[in-house]
Design a protein around this motif. Structure first.
Motif, mmCIF file in Angstrom:
data_model
loop_
_atom_site.group_PDB
_atom_site.id
_atom_site.type_symbol
_atom_site.label_atom_id
_atom_site.label_comp_id
_atom_site.label_asym_id
_atom_site.label_seq_id
_atom_site.Cartn_x
_atom_site.Cartn_y
_atom_site.Cartn_z
ATOM 1 N N GLN A 245 13.826 10.987 -48.052
ATOM 2 C CA GLN A 245 13.330 9.895 -48.885
ATOM 3 C C GLN A 245 14.148 8.638 -48.621
ATOM 4 O O GLN A 245 15.315 8.710 -48.241
ATOM 5 N N PRO A 246 13.543 7.494 -48.852
ATOM 6 C CA PRO A 246 14.303 6.254 -48.664
ATOM 7 C C PRO A 246 15.527 6.212 -49.577
ATOM 8 O O PRO A 246 15.467 6.623 -50.732
ATOM 9 N N TYR A 247 16.608 5.758 -49.011
ATOM 10 C CA TYR A 247 17.840 5.552 -49.770
ATOM 11 C C TYR A 247 18.421 4.224 -49.313
ATOM 12 O O TYR A 247 18.763 4.063 -48.146
ATOM 13 N N LEU A 248 18.459 3.257 -50.203
ATOM 14 C CA LEU A 248 18.958 1.923 -49.858
ATOM 15 C C LEU A 248 18.207 1.345 -48.658
ATOM 16 O O LEU A 248 18.799 0.831 -47.722
ATOM 17 N N ASP A 249 16.894 1.473 -48.711
ATOM 18 C CA ASP A 249 16.029 0.896 -47.679
ATOM 19 C C ASP A 249 16.172 1.555 -46.311
ATOM 20 O O ASP A 249 15.930 0.927 -45.285
ATOM 21 N N ALA A 250 16.592 2.790 -46.280
ATOM 22 C CA ALA A 250 16.717 3.503 -45.006
ATOM 23 C C ALA A 250 16.589 4.994 -45.280
ATOM 24 O O ALA A 250 16.596 5.427 -46.431
ATOM 25 N N TYR A 251 16.467 5.775 -44.210
ATOM 26 C CA TYR A 251 16.410 7.228 -44.383
ATOM 27 C C TYR A 251 17.787 7.859 -44.345
ATOM 28 O O TYR A 251 17.922 9.053 -44.598
ATOM 29 N N ASP A 274 9.022 4.424 -44.471
ATOM 30 C CA ASP A 274 7.649 4.501 -44.937
ATOM 31 C C ASP A 274 7.426 5.833 -45.643
ATOM 32 O O ASP A 274 7.077 6.838 -45.026
ATOM 33 N N GLY A 275 7.675 5.851 -46.908
ATOM 34 C CA GLY A 275 7.399 7.053 -47.692
ATOM 35 C C GLY A 275 8.474 8.119 -47.568
ATOM 36 O O GLY A 275 9.509 7.926 -46.941
ATOM 37 N N ASP A 276 8.173 9.265 -48.188
ATOM 38 C CA ASP A 276 9.177 10.327 -48.290
ATOM 39 C C ASP A 276 9.081 11.318 -47.139
ATOM 40 O O ASP A 276 9.081 12.532 -47.343
ATOM 41 N N HIS A 277 8.977 10.801 -45.931
ATOM 42 C CA HIS A 277 8.862 11.733 -44.812
ATOM 43 C C HIS A 277 9.690 11.255 -43.621
ATOM 44 O O HIS A 277 9.225 11.238 -42.498
ATOM 45 N N GLY A 278 10.922 10.911 -43.917
ATOM 46 C CA GLY A 278 11.835 10.561 -42.834
ATOM 47 C C GLY A 278 12.411 11.803 -42.173
ATOM 48 O O GLY A 278 12.365 12.899 -42.716
ATOM 49 N N ASN A 293 39.639 8.380 -33.779
ATOM 50 C CA ASN A 293 38.914 9.289 -34.675
ATOM 51 C C ASN A 293 38.338 8.508 -35.841
ATOM 52 O O ASN A 293 39.041 7.733 -36.497
ATOM 53 N N TRP A 294 37.083 8.741 -36.071
ATOM 54 C CA TRP A 294 36.390 8.108 -37.185
ATOM 55 C C TRP A 294 35.855 9.196 -38.101
ATOM 56 O O TRP A 294 35.266 10.181 -37.633
ATOM 57 N N ARG A 295 36.041 9.000 -39.388
ATOM 58 C CA ARG A 295 35.442 9.912 -40.347
ATOM 59 C C ARG A 295 34.116 9.298 -40.767
ATOM 60 O O ARG A 295 34.072 8.185 -41.325
ATOM 61 N N VAL A 296 33.051 10.015 -40.468
ATOM 62 C CA VAL A 296 31.701 9.507 -40.669
ATOM 63 C C VAL A 296 31.066 10.221 -41.853
ATOM 64 O O VAL A 296 31.071 11.457 -41.917
ATOM 65 N N PHE A 297 30.548 9.445 -42.770
ATOM 66 C CA PHE A 297 29.860 9.992 -43.939
ATOM 67 C C PHE A 297 28.392 9.596 -43.867
ATOM 68 O O PHE A 297 28.066 8.417 -43.898
ATOM 69 N N LEU A 298 27.534 10.589 -43.731
ATOM 70 C CA LEU A 298 26.108 10.341 -43.628
ATOM 71 C C LEU A 298 25.450 10.772 -44.928
ATOM 72 O O LEU A 298 25.570 11.923 -45.338
ATOM 73 N N GLN A 299 24.789 9.814 -45.565
ATOM 74 C CA GLN A 299 24.150 10.089 -46.846
ATOM 75 C C GLN A 299 22.642 10.002 -46.693
ATOM 76 O O GLN A 299 22.125 9.071 -46.072
ATOM 77 N N PHE A 300 21.960 10.969 -47.267
ATOM 78 C CA PHE A 300 20.502 10.968 -47.213
ATOM 79 C C PHE A 300 19.969 11.643 -48.469
ATOM 80 O O PHE A 300 20.698 12.341 -49.185
ATOM 81 N N ARG A 301 18.694 11.427 -48.715
ATOM 82 C CA ARG A 301 18.120 11.849 -49.983
ATOM 83 C C ARG A 301 16.888 12.721 -49.738
ATOM 84 O O ARG A 301 16.044 12.390 -48.887
ATOM 85 N N THR A 302 16.801 13.813 -50.454
ATOM 86 C CA THR A 302 15.592 14.637 -50.464
ATOM 87 C C THR A 302 15.339 15.073 -51.897
ATOM 88 O O THR A 302 16.287 15.377 -52.633
#
Ligand SMILES: [Cu+2]
Length: 316
Positions: A245-251, A274-278, A293-302
């Motif tokens: 689902q979109p989260y802050l205008d992105a998937y 575009d909708g809840d199908h990212g 080294n980078w610590r990467v935090f990936l956030q997404f919504r379902t």
């Protein structure tokens, strides 16, 4: 540690790309900071046992009651300012207000952004659906929090993070002053010391996979330093996930922090929402300003739930 006071001139300047209108637009469209941490080693200095809430930490002598650190070694280097490692930039200054966070107990954090005239800014442009994006991370790259604080009429922001463990934390405010179409996005930060016995956590080894809440995120293209693509796929039980689902205008939203200096990088998801199908593929324009080294935090919504997957990314 990867702090590099003398950076090769070939290394892409943060100030250059960020100043470019197109680059700025993708930064505005993103909310995907990578934090570069300068001068903040993995070891969290143990707080004196006598330290109590309200006692400024060793690096926190900015005169704010109880907290409010300076940007430490960040100084006034344009690169460091662009990486979010200074408390002041372009006439804007981040001021923290007390009291200091209580270790192990959720404590509201209050702060203001002083504008060029010295008074708190009350007018912020909406970017990535919010007027301000707030991040907190401990110096060992644990405890990541990404919040959207509330703004009072007098310009005081209140963030409500989860309890902060003892140690040195860097707090970032990411915003765009509402001064017109060409206003630049700013990331200002300060450190705050949460008193108590700090127990540094070793940085997990670099890898290509992160999991969160049953989801697996696998990097499929690992960027080098500079501007490159970072791609990932999201799966669950071995099957591709297609209902992001979109989260802050992105998937997805990526934040990355650099080991050693806590610099913040911005990563913008390519493609439209575009909708809840990212998903399952995610592509980001990645600007890692330096190797390490980078610590990467990936956030997404379902299904209305926000998930945060973290991994250590080795950038050559
Ligand atoms: Cu945000």
């Amino acid at each position: 540690m990867t702090a590099q006071p003398d950076r090769p001139t070939a290394r892409p300047s943060l100030a250059g790309p960020l100043a470019h209108p197109l680059a700025r637009r993708w930064l505005l469209a993103s909310c995907v900071p990578v934090l570069l941490v300068l001068g903040m080693a993995l070891t969290v200095p143990p707080a004196p046992s006598a330290a109590t809430a309200g006692t400024p930490g060793p690096a926190d002598m900015a005169g704010m009651p109880g907290m409010a650190g300076t940007a430490g070694t960040a100084g006034d280097s344009p690169d460091l300012a662009a990486a979010g490692l200074t408390a002041e930039r372009n006439g804007y200054r981040l001021d923290l207000a007390g009291p200091a966070p209580t270790p192990g107990r959720a404590t509201d954090l209050r702060f203001t952004v002083a504008g060029p005239d010295g008074s708190p800014v009350t007018d912020f442009a909406v970017h990535q659906t919010k007027k301000l994006h707030f991040y907190a991370i401990r110096s060992d790259l644990t405890g990541f929090q990404h919040l959207h604080p509330d703004l009072a009429e007098d310009g005081t922001w209140t963030a409500a993070p989860d309890a902060l463990a003892p140690g040195s934390w860097r707090l970032y405010a990411d915003f765009v002053p509402n001064t017109g179409p060409h206003a630049a996005e700013l990331v200002l930060s300060r450190t705050v010391t949460v008193p108590g016995e700090a127990a540094p956590v070793p940085l997990p080894a670099p890898g290509d996979t992160a999991t969160a809440d049953g989801y697996t995120v696998t990097l499929t293209a690992r960027p080098a330093a500079g501007a490159h693509r970072l791609t990932a796929v999201v799966s669950r039980d071995g099957r591709p996930v297609r209902d992001l689902q979109p989260y802050l205008d992105a998937y997805a939203h990526l934040s990355a922090f650099h080991e050693g200096d806590l610099a913040l990088a911005h990563l913008h998801p390519a493609g439209t929402v575009d909708g809840d199908h990212g998903g399952p593929e995610l592509t980001f324009q990645a600007l890692f300003p330096e190797p390490g080294n980078w610590r990467v935090f990936l956030q997404f919504r379902t299904a209305g739930q926000l998930h945060t997957a973290a991994l250590t990314l080795r950038v050559d």
